[in-house]
Design a protein around this motif. Structure first.
Motif, short mmCIF file in Angstrom:
data_model
loop_
_atom_site.label_atom_id
_atom_site.label_comp_id
_atom_site.label_asym_id
_atom_site.label_seq_id
_atom_site.Cartn_x
_atom_site.Cartn_y
_atom_site.Cartn_z
N ASP A 19 47.58 40.26 38.55
CA ASP A 19 47.89 39.02 37.33
C ASP A 19 47.65 38.06 37.51
N THR A 20 47.52 37.03 38.00
CA THR A 20 47.43 35.73 38.17
C THR A 20 45.24 34.99 38.25
N LEU A 21 45.09 36.24 38.73
CA LEU A 21 43.72 36.08 38.52
C LEU A 21 43.19 36.46 37.58
N VAL A 22 43.57 37.39 36.60
CA VAL A 22 43.23 37.73 35.46
C VAL A 22 43.66 36.69 34.06
N ARG A 23 44.99 35.81 34.41
CA ARG A 23 45.16 34.74 33.51
C ARG A 23 44.43 33.75 33.82
N LYS A 24 43.66 33.01 35.20
CA LYS A 24 42.93 32.99 35.35
C LYS A 24 41.23 32.93 35.14
N ALA A 25 41.00 33.72 35.09
CA ALA A 25 39.55 34.36 34.50
C ALA A 25 39.64 34.23 33.24
N GLU A 26 40.59 34.73 32.51
CA GLU A 26 40.91 34.69 31.15
C GLU A 26 40.69 32.94 29.99
N ALA A 27 41.45 32.17 31.41
CA ALA A 27 41.59 30.87 30.14
C ALA A 27 40.47 29.55 31.18
N ALA A 28 39.70 30.88 31.89
CA ALA A 28 38.39 29.74 32.59
C ALA A 28 37.63 30.67 31.82
N ALA A 29 36.94 31.43 30.92
CA ALA A 29 36.65 32.22 29.47
C ALA A 29 36.99 31.59 29.02
N THR A 30 37.41 31.53 28.52
CA THR A 30 37.95 30.92 27.18
C THR A 30 37.41 29.29 26.84
N GLY A 31 37.79 28.78 28.16
CA GLY A 31 36.95 27.40 27.71
C GLY A 31 35.43 27.04 27.86
N LEU A 32 35.03 28.71 28.47
CA LEU A 32 33.23 28.29 28.78
C LEU A 32 32.84 28.89 27.30
#
Length: 70
Positions: A19-32
């Motif tokens: 879940d932590t990894l998914v949240r980090k990936a979602e935040a990074a993808a939104t920024g990209l």
């Protein structure tokens, strides 16, 4: 502002820390999404890799690695 959405599989079978990894990936993808129209997130045992269109990359595909949370 663009945003990313996440779809995941069966939550009962996911390892701890996913879940932590998914949240980090979602935040990074939104920024990209500010720089690229499309972002692909590929999860593996070591974490996740984000692939996106980039003029700075030699092959036109930028990569960003996110390690799995400990």
């Amino acid at each position: 502002m663009p945003s990313a959405s996440v779809r995941t599989g069966n939550t009962k079978k996911r390892p701890a820390g996913t879940d932590t990894l998914v949240r980090k990936a979602e935040a990074a993808a939104t920024g990209l999404l500010d720089q690229s129209e499309r972002v692909l997130v590929v999860y593996d045992e070591g974490g996740a890799t984000l692939y996106y269109e980039s003029d700075d990359a030699e092959d036109g595909i930028g990569r960003r690695k996110l390690p799995r949370a400990s």
